[in-house]
Design a protein around this motif. Sequence first.
Motif, mmCIF file in Angstrom:
data_model
loop_
_atom_site.group_PDB
_atom_site.id
_atom_site.type_symbol
_atom_site.label_atom_id
_atom_site.label_comp_id
_atom_site.label_asym_id
_atom_site.label_seq_id
_atom_site.Cartn_x
_atom_site.Cartn_y
_atom_site.Cartn_z
ATOM 1 N N THR A 103 41.465 34.061 44.526
ATOM 2 C CA THR A 103 40.132 34.589 44.984
ATOM 3 C C THR A 103 40.165 34.192 46.433
ATOM 4 N N LYS A 104 40.619 32.959 46.642
ATOM 5 C CA LYS A 104 40.515 32.614 48.208
ATOM 6 C C LYS A 104 41.579 33.268 49.051
ATOM 7 N N ASP A 158 39.843 36.906 49.456
ATOM 8 C CA ASP A 158 38.738 36.823 50.326
ATOM 9 C C ASP A 158 38.810 36.504 51.640
ATOM 10 N N TYR A 159 39.762 35.370 51.949
ATOM 11 C CA TYR A 159 39.583 34.602 53.056
ATOM 12 C C TYR A 159 40.979 34.218 53.906
ATOM 13 N N TYR A 160 42.139 34.597 53.251
ATOM 14 C CA TYR A 160 43.355 34.032 53.958
ATOM 15 C C TYR A 160 44.369 35.143 53.839
ATOM 16 N N LEU A 187 46.026 29.388 54.117
ATOM 17 C CA LEU A 187 44.905 28.725 53.009
ATOM 18 C C LEU A 187 45.142 27.339 52.855
ATOM 19 N N LEU A 216 42.595 24.314 54.163
ATOM 20 C CA LEU A 216 41.859 23.568 53.207
ATOM 21 C C LEU A 216 42.458 22.049 52.868
#
Length: 58
Positions: free
Chosen positions: A16-17, A20-22, A28, A32
Amino acid sequence: MDLPNDRMMLLSVINTKLRDYYKNLDELCDDLNIDKADIISKLKEVDCEYNEELNRFI
C-alpha cells in the motif's frame, strides 16, 4: 515506524505504501528508516519477492 509482525499484514502495508507514496522500495526504506534486507527476508517467508517494474511485492 512500527511494522506488523504478521507477514501477510506486512505485505499489505508495504504494498500500500509503495503504491500510494513511493517510487521504489529503496525510497520507502530510506524514508521510514527500515532495513530493506529485513523486509525482503520477511516477505520471502510468505513466497513474495519485490518486483521493481511493478513496484510491489508479488
